[in-house]
Design a protein around this motif. Structure first.
Motif, PDB file in Angstrom:
ATOM      1  N   SER A 259       0.828  -1.206   0.000  1.00 21.13           N
ATOM      2  CA  SER A 259       0.000   0.000   0.000  1.00 21.13           C
ATOM      3  C   SER A 259       0.866   1.262   0.000  1.00 21.13           C
ATOM      4  O   SER A 259       1.801   1.375   0.796  1.00 21.13           O
ATOM      5  N   PRO A 260       0.577   2.231  -0.883  1.00 21.24           N
ATOM      6  CA  PRO A 260       1.316   3.496  -0.878  1.00 21.24           C
ATOM      7  C   PRO A 260       0.756   4.499   0.122  1.00 21.24           C
ATOM      8  O   PRO A 260       1.283   5.592   0.271  1.00 21.24           O
ATOM      9  N   ILE A 261      -0.326   4.127   0.801  1.00 18.80           N
ATOM     10  CA  ILE A 261      -1.017   5.058   1.691  1.00 18.80           C
ATOM     11  C   ILE A 261      -0.236   5.227   2.991  1.00 18.80           C
ATOM     12  O   ILE A 261       0.145   4.256   3.632  1.00 18.80           O
ATOM     13  N   VAL A 262       0.002   6.478   3.356  1.00 22.99           N
ATOM     14  CA  VAL A 262       0.730   6.813   4.576  1.00 22.99           C
ATOM     15  C   VAL A 262      -0.195   7.639   5.464  1.00 22.99           C
ATOM     16  O   VAL A 262      -0.788   8.620   5.006  1.00 22.99           O
ATOM     17  N   HIS A 263      -0.307   7.259   6.716  1.00 20.71           N
ATOM     18  CA  HIS A 263      -1.134   7.994   7.654  1.00 20.71           C
ATOM     19  C   HIS A 263      -0.270   8.933   8.497  1.00 20.71           C
ATOM     20  O   HIS A 263       0.948   8.834   8.511  1.00 20.71           O
ATOM     21  N   GLY A 264      -0.917   9.833   9.180  1.00 22.40           N
ATOM     22  CA  GLY A 264      -0.183  10.750  10.053  1.00 22.40           C
ATOM     23  C   GLY A 264       0.321  11.989   9.351  1.00 22.40           C
ATOM     24  O   GLY A 264       1.281  12.618   9.812  1.00 22.40           O
ATOM     25  N   ILE A 265      -0.304  12.357   8.239  1.00 21.96           N
ATOM     26  CA  ILE A 265       0.090  13.560   7.495  1.00 21.96           C
ATOM     27  C   ILE A 265      -0.903  14.672   7.825  1.00 21.96           C
ATOM     28  O   ILE A 265      -2.112  14.495   7.702  1.00 21.96           O
TER      29      ILE A 265
ATOM     30  N   PRO B  25      -2.543  -0.951  -4.357  1.00 23.33           N
ATOM     31  CA  PRO B  25      -2.470  -2.277  -4.992  1.00 23.33           C
ATOM     32  C   PRO B  25      -3.017  -3.392  -4.120  1.00 23.33           C
ATOM     33  O   PRO B  25      -3.481  -4.414  -4.628  1.00 23.33           O
ATOM     34  N   SER B  26      -2.965  -3.217  -2.797  1.00 23.57           N
ATOM     35  CA  SER B  26      -3.464  -4.276  -1.923  1.00 23.57           C
ATOM     36  C   SER B  26      -4.967  -4.442  -2.031  1.00 23.57           C
ATOM     37  O   SER B  26      -5.524  -5.426  -1.544  1.00 23.57           O
TER      38      SER B  26
END
Length: 539
Positions: free
Chosen positions: A26-32, A109-110
């Motif tokens: 996953s390209p998703i990043v949390h905490g932004i 993609p996941s």
């Protein structure tokens, strides 16, 4: 022997899972954190039409099937709005297309493990950033954005799945007329509902109309069929009616923006998912508050087919993910946190100061995403072995930020936009660098493991006449080496060790088996007899 079979099954399961581990992360990043544009928004509300399965070639054609079936939207392109081709990415499916349009990121993609239906990892979107979002359409699309939103401000109204008929027996356009009828009823009921009316008078509103009829017609009848073309006409007339309703409801306050696009195209034989031009090229038409009016075409514009008869009007192509920052800028809300889209400023009718601030906001959003990804990668790696992205250091980023702000304050807007574009590009490249930080190592581990397994299969079987390959104590040394390597991996790769333990364990387990059970050194004269066992061992 049974233990060896189980080990072989385990090894091949790891080989299979490694594909997902390496290529489907996953390209998703949390905490932004959210980054907002300091200037006022040009629009209070956005009406987003997504005609599912509408390809650019058919939509823009001036005389397809004996006539133009999108006469109203064609009039918009020629007299009151901007247009272009939105280029999608593979896979050209409904969910990835909507995620790119509304969230600005190319599909996680996941999500393939969920059949493109559910969110394996929740993500930010324009709907989440809005004050209120009302949406109508298919139960396959709307829930994914409602589930990922914080609070209860994303509202949906859907028809039942039984209405989606791909048999070709019923009119596919009923899926679209259902949406148009519900929106009309919604606006009419708001006039007698003080609570709803109060919500509709606020800013940062999104109205999302998902139109599935064309996708259904394309699958059932093919995109050259009479049914597909008639469905385009129904959509075109519906868009015209919706604009009239919204303008009347808001007393023509000139604070409404309209965006018309599609999630993906379709092949001549009625399929989509791959990367043919007919699948990846979709229409984009924008008009209303904050959108420029038509401009004469220039030599630098992308070439359009003569059959489109639009060579006289400027064409502005975009990447599909660019639509999200465009809508966020027009609405005055933060760009979705994981968006990788770059603001297509050629669609905007704003001052140079407003455009400069908007592009700078987009660049800061991308830099924040890059820094978060960098922080997560760095936290799982020993500082001595950590390899940072060399093109965008902290000093380079701060220098660019200061330079951009000074250019804006000095009125050097072109320089500010160019510097912001550079910051955005470097941040995007850095984000990709950290997303694939471990890919080369993981590929090497898997490749060596697979080759080691093949080599192990080709080794001669144990026999009474064979000499052990490992001396006494070899088992202990193998175990020490395996444990030491795994612990080293834990130390070096921190939180990412789960990606490697299987690989390292597989390689070393195979070596251990080879050394203690299968590993032999045949004596002179045994080669012919031992080679006879090779094909038996492999099978």
């Amino acid at each position: 022997m049974s233990w060896l079979i189980l080990n072989g099954i385990f090894v091949h399961i790891v080989f299979l899972l490694s594909i997902f581990d390496i290529y489907f992360k996953s390209p998703i990043v949390h905490g932004i954190g959210s980054i907002s544009n300091p200037l006022p928004a040009p629009s209070k509300r956005i009406i987003l039409f997504v005609a599912d399965g509408l390809r650019a070639e058919t939509f823009f054609h001036a005389n397809f099937g004996g006539g133009n079936h999108a006469s109203y939207l064609r009039r918009v392109m020629n007299s009151s709005g901007a247009w272009g081709v939105s280029h999608t990415r593979v896979p050209t499916e409904s969910r990835p297309g909507h995620v790119a349009i509304i969230a600005g990121l190319y599909e996680d993609p996941s999500a393939i493990a969920k059949g493109w239906k559910e969110n394996p990892v929740e993500f930010d979107s324009l709907f989440n950033q809005s004050r209120f979002t009302w949406s109508w359409g298919s139960p396959d699309i709307l829930p994914m954005f409602a589930r990922g939103a914080s609070g209860d401000h994303v509202l949906t109204e859907m028809y039942g799945p039984e209405v989606e008929d791909f048999s070709g027996k019923n009119k596919t356009s009923v899926l679209d007329t259902w949406v148009f009828d519900r929106v009309e009823l919604f606006l009419h009921s708001a006039k007698s509902d003080p609570v709803l009316l109060n919500k509709l008078q606020q800013d940062n509103l999104v109205f999302f109309l998902h139109l599935l009829g064309l996708d259904t017609a394309g699958h059932s009848h093919k995109p050259h069929s009479k049914e597909y073309l008639e469905n385009i006409k129904v959509v075109d007339e519906g868009v015209k009616k919706m604009e009239q309703l919204f303008e009347e409801f808001y007393n023509h306050d000139e604070r409404t923006t309209y965006i018309f696009t599609s999630d993906h195209g379709m092949t001549d034989w009625g399929s989509h998912g791959a990367g043919e031009r007919s699948e990846t090229e979709t229409p984009l038409v924008a008009w209303g508050a904050g959108i420029r009016r038509p401009l004469p075409a220039t030599e630098t514009d992308p070439l359009s087919p003569q059959s489109w008869e639009l060579a006289h009007v400027r064409r502005s192509d975009v990447r599909q993910a660019d639509i999200a920052p465009l809508m966020a800028t027009l609405l005055g809300v933060p760009i979705p946190a994981n968006s990788v889209g770059f603001l297509p400023r050629e669609y905007l009718s704003l001052s140079e100061l407003e455009v400069s601030e908007a592009v700078f906001t987009n660049a800061r959003q991308m830099a924040a995403q890059y820094n978060r990804k960098k922080e997560l990668t760095e936290s799982g790696t020993i500082s001595i072995l950590y390899r940072p992205f060399p093109q965008l250091t902290k000093y380079t980023e701060q220098t660019l930020m200061t330079e951009i702000r000074k250019h804006i304050e000095d009125g050097q807007f072109t320089h500010a936009i160019n510097a912001s574009s550079r910051l955005f590009s470097l941040s995007l490249a850095g984000l990709d660098y950290y997303q694939n930080y471990y890919q080369c190592l993981l590929l090497t581990c898997v490749s060596l493991s697979f080759l080691g397994w093949l080599l192990w299969l080709l080794l001669p079987p144990p026999s009474s006449s064979a000499q052990p390959l490992l001396p006494r104590g070899g088992y202990f040394l193998n175990m020490v080496f395996m444990v030491g390597t795994v612990l080293t991996s834990l130390l070096i790769y921190g939180g990412y060790v789960l990606d490697m333990v299987f690989m390292v364990g597989t390689v070393l387990t195979s070596l251990m088996i080879h050394g203690e059970i299968r590993g032999v050194r045949p004596r002179h004269g045994d080669h012919g007899r031992n080679c006879a066992h090779i094909s038996h061992d492999i099978w």
